[in-house]
Motif scaffolding. Structure first.
Motif, PDB file in Angstrom:
ATOM      1  N   TYR A   1     -78.537  27.516   9.197  1.00  0.00           N
ATOM      2  CA  TYR A   1     -79.109  28.214  10.355  1.00  0.00           C
ATOM      3  C   TYR A   1     -79.511  29.658  10.080  1.00  0.00           C
ATOM      4  CZ  TYR A   1     -74.115  29.436  11.253  1.00  0.00           C
ATOM      5  OH  TYR A   1     -72.810  29.848  11.155  1.00  0.00           O
ATOM      6  N   TYR A   2     -78.995  30.241   8.988  1.00  0.00           N
ATOM      7  CA  TYR A   2     -79.401  31.616   8.660  1.00  0.00           C
ATOM      8  C   TYR A   2     -80.908  31.634   8.383  1.00  0.00           C
ATOM      9  CZ  TYR A   2     -74.386  31.417   7.751  1.00  0.00           C
ATOM     10  OH  TYR A   2     -73.044  31.176   7.851  1.00  0.00           O
ATOM     11  N   SER A   3     -81.367  30.664   7.548  1.00  0.00           N
ATOM     12  CA  SER A   3     -82.821  30.515   7.328  1.00  0.00           C
ATOM     13  C   SER A   3     -83.506  30.229   8.649  1.00  0.00           C
ATOM     14  CB  SER A   3     -83.132  29.321   6.408  1.00  0.00           C
ATOM     15  OG  SER A   3     -82.935  29.623   5.061  1.00  0.00           O
ATOM     16  N   GLY A   4     -82.895  29.352   9.440  1.00  0.00           N
ATOM     17  CA  GLY A   4     -83.484  28.978  10.723  1.00  0.00           C
ATOM     18  C   GLY A   4     -83.830  30.206  11.539  1.00  0.00           C
ATOM     19  N   CYS A   5     -82.908  31.159  11.595  1.00  0.00           N
ATOM     20  CA  CYS A   5     -83.123  32.364  12.405  1.00  0.00           C
ATOM     21  C   CYS A   5     -84.140  33.309  11.763  1.00  0.00           C
ATOM     22  CB  CYS A   5     -81.798  33.097  12.617  1.00  0.00           C
ATOM     23  SG  CYS A   5     -80.638  32.116  13.594  1.00  0.00           S
ATOM     24  N   VAL A   6     -83.987  33.616  10.475  1.00  0.00           N
ATOM     25  CA  VAL A   6     -84.844  34.661   9.907  1.00  0.00           C
ATOM     26  C   VAL A   6     -86.308  34.221   9.751  1.00  0.00           C
ATOM     27  CG1 VAL A   6     -83.003  35.956   8.763  1.00  0.00           C
ATOM     28  CG2 VAL A   6     -84.232  34.214   7.505  1.00  0.00           C
ATOM     29  N   TYR A   7     -86.562  32.981   9.389  1.00  0.00           N
ATOM     30  CA  TYR A   7     -87.965  32.563   9.220  1.00  0.00           C
ATOM     31  C   TYR A   7     -88.684  32.559  10.563  1.00  0.00           C
ATOM     32  CZ  TYR A   7     -87.516  31.488   4.267  1.00  0.00           C
ATOM     33  OH  TYR A   7     -87.338  31.605   2.907  1.00  0.00           O
ATOM     34  N   SER A   8     -87.994  32.146  11.628  1.00  0.00           N
ATOM     35  CA  SER A   8     -88.631  32.166  12.943  1.00  0.00           C
ATOM     36  C   SER A   8     -88.879  33.599  13.395  1.00  0.00           C
ATOM     37  CB  SER A   8     -87.742  31.452  13.970  1.00  0.00           C
ATOM     38  OG  SER A   8     -87.754  30.065  13.738  1.00  0.00           O
TER      39      SER A   8
ATOM     40  N   LYS B   1     -91.926  35.743  12.197  1.00  0.00           N
ATOM     41  CA  LYS B   1     -93.288  35.536  12.712  1.00  0.00           C
ATOM     42  C   LYS B   1     -93.748  36.665  13.629  1.00  0.00           C
ATOM     43  CE  LYS B   1     -92.984  30.604  12.371  1.00  0.00           C
ATOM     44  NZ  LYS B   1     -92.746  29.328  13.061  1.00  0.00           N
ATOM     45  N   ASN B   2     -92.823  37.561  13.969  1.00  0.00           N
ATOM     46  CA  ASN B   2     -93.167  38.693  14.847  1.00  0.00           C
ATOM     47  C   ASN B   2     -93.685  38.254  16.208  1.00  0.00           C
ATOM     48  OD1 ASN B   2     -92.337  40.652  13.087  1.00  0.00           O
ATOM     49  ND2 ASN B   2     -94.376  40.987  12.189  1.00  0.00           N
ATOM     50  N   ASN B   3     -93.263  37.101  16.698  1.00  0.00           N
ATOM     51  CA  ASN B   3     -93.600  36.693  18.069  1.00  0.00           C
ATOM     52  C   ASN B   3     -92.687  37.504  18.994  1.00  0.00           C
ATOM     53  OD1 ASN B   3     -93.436  35.309  20.587  1.00  0.00           O
ATOM     54  ND2 ASN B   3     -94.213  33.437  19.635  1.00  0.00           N
ATOM     55  N   PRO B   4     -93.256  38.290  19.934  1.00  0.00           N
ATOM     56  CA  PRO B   4     -92.432  39.197  20.743  1.00  0.00           C
ATOM     57  C   PRO B   4     -91.339  38.485  21.544  1.00  0.00           C
ATOM     58  CG  PRO B   4     -94.777  39.362  21.355  1.00  0.00           C
ATOM     59  CD  PRO B   4     -94.695  38.384  20.232  1.00  0.00           C
ATOM     60  N   SER B   5     -91.505  37.207  21.860  1.00  0.00           N
ATOM     61  CA  SER B   5     -90.444  36.527  22.611  1.00  0.00           C
ATOM     62  C   SER B   5     -89.558  35.682  21.701  1.00  0.00           C
ATOM     63  CB  SER B   5     -91.042  35.674  23.732  1.00  0.00           C
ATOM     64  OG  SER B   5     -91.851  34.661  23.185  1.00  0.00           O
ATOM     65  N   LEU B   6     -89.631  35.915  20.379  1.00  0.00           N
ATOM     66  CA  LEU B   6     -88.771  35.152  19.458  1.00  0.00           C
ATOM     67  C   LEU B   6     -88.043  36.119  18.519  1.00  0.00           C
ATOM     68  CD1 LEU B   6     -89.906  31.890  17.549  1.00  0.00           C
ATOM     69  CD2 LEU B   6     -87.670  32.982  17.548  1.00  0.00           C
ATOM     70  N   SER B   7     -87.059  36.818  19.072  1.00  0.00           N
ATOM     71  CA  SER B   7     -86.295  37.790  18.282  1.00  0.00           C
ATOM     72  C   SER B   7     -85.237  37.066  17.456  1.00  0.00           C
ATOM     73  CB  SER B   7     -85.596  38.767  19.226  1.00  0.00           C
ATOM     74  OG  SER B   7     -84.682  38.025  20.022  1.00  0.00           O
TER      75      SER B   7
ATOM     76  N   GLU C   1     -96.081  25.237  18.465  1.00  0.00           N
ATOM     77  CA  GLU C   1     -95.793  26.528  19.100  1.00  0.00           C
ATOM     78  C   GLU C   1     -94.520  27.079  18.419  1.00  0.00           C
ATOM     79  OE1 GLU C   1     -94.334  29.488  21.760  1.00  0.00           O
ATOM     80  OE2 GLU C   1     -93.292  27.598  21.367  1.00  0.00           O
ATOM     81  N   ASP C   2     -94.428  28.422  18.255  1.00  0.00           N
ATOM     82  CA  ASP C   2     -93.335  29.015  17.467  1.00  0.00           C
ATOM     83  C   ASP C   2     -91.939  28.614  17.956  1.00  0.00           C
ATOM     84  OD1 ASP C   2     -95.258  30.312  15.944  1.00  0.00           O
ATOM     85  OD2 ASP C   2     -95.030  32.252  16.980  1.00  0.00           O
ATOM     86  N   HIS C   3     -91.726  28.610  19.274  1.00  0.00           N
ATOM     87  CA  HIS C   3     -90.394  28.242  19.780  1.00  0.00           C
ATOM     88  C   HIS C   3     -90.115  26.760  19.530  1.00  0.00           C
ATOM     89  CE1 HIS C   3     -91.603  31.850  21.987  1.00  0.00           C
ATOM     90  NE2 HIS C   3     -90.314  32.113  22.139  1.00  0.00           N
TER      91      HIS C   3
END
Ligand code: T5A
Ligand code: NA
Length: 211
Positions: free
Chosen positions: A97-104, A107-113, A62-64
């Motif tokens: 963590y910069y990669s950590g944030c932008v790659y997640s 994914k355009n998951n509405p609850s993963l900004s 799951e994305d999160h």
């Protein structure tokens, strides 16, 4: 004793991070600077193996959940990173963590900004220098090798690049020193050496790592 510095490489897939990270580590080692090379994801730990299986398409997450695993993979390394830095060793990391944030967020998951993705990373040691190797997804793709791992697709990489640009407007983005990664290997290496050497020479003896 002066503490070591924390230097991070960031950028798209195939921007040249690993190549340049290795070159900088050998250059500094030859000069007698104590350095340690790390990378994230660190695929050698049990969490890292879960990430590796996911990236290679052998498992789904799951994305999160995968976001939190990438984050946990950094947190599990913190005691060792801090011990090295306190021992005067400069730690050079391939992705953080910069990669950590932008790659997640890509994914355009509405609850993963982008802002949601930042929370599990809060409190990780903040780099003294973040070298952002800037290249377009199109030019990076010409270097070959895409298509083997989950995120190596032009459309996703375009969003990743846009999100790195969005990040520049945030506090995290103020860390970036942008290097034109489309230049020759030697030109990129030379620009990196200049920034790394001034970072290492800067006297911060009594200043602890930022968080
Ligand atoms: N990820 C990562 C997350 O989603 N969340 C996270 O928290 C983290 C940490 C794997 C994936 O995980 C994602 C991001 C990634 O999609 P990885 O293991 O770092 O991350 O990825 P790798 O596949 O190891 O490495 P990259 O694809 O990112 O490549 P590099 O390291 O940027 O590029 P490099 O140095 O291997 O070079 C690629 C090719 O280009 C050539 C090199 O010789 C090589 O063939 N090259 C050049 N050619 C011409 N001119 C230059 N200046 C060149 N520089 C390099
Ligand atoms: Na790499």
């Amino acid at each position: 004793m002066a503490r070591g510095k924390l230097i991070v490489f960031e950028g798209l897939d195939r921007s040249g991070k690993s190549t340049q990270c290795e070159r900088l580590v050998s250059y500094l080692t030859e000069k007698g600077v104590p350095v340690k090379h790390r990378r994230f994801p660190d695929r050698t730990t049990p969490i890292g193996q879960m990430i590796n299986n996911y990236l290679q398409g052998q498992t789904e997450q799951e994305d999160h959940v995968i976001h939190l695993l990438f984050s946990a993979n950094r947190w599990e390394a913190v005691p060792s990173i801090e011990a090295d830095i306190n021992a005067g060793i400069t730690v050079i990391i391939d992705r953080y963590y910069y990669s950590g944030c932008v790659y997640s967020a890509a994914k355009n998951n509405p609850s993963l900004s982008l802002s949601w993705s930042r929370h599990p990373e809060e409190g990780l040691p903040r780099p003294d220098l973040c070298l952002f190797l800037d290249i377009s997804a199109e030019d990076a793709a010409k270097r070959g090798g895409w298509g083997e791992e989950r995120y190596e697709k032009q459309e996703l990489q375009d969003r990743v690049r846009q999100l790195f640009a969005d990040m520049r407007a945030t506090d995290d983005g103020s860390d970036f020193v942008t290097i034109n990664a489309g230049q020759s290997l030697e030109e990129v290496a030379s620009a990196i050496r200049q920034h790394a050497e001034s970072c290492i020479e800067a006297k911060l003896d009594s200043s602890p790592l930022r968080r």
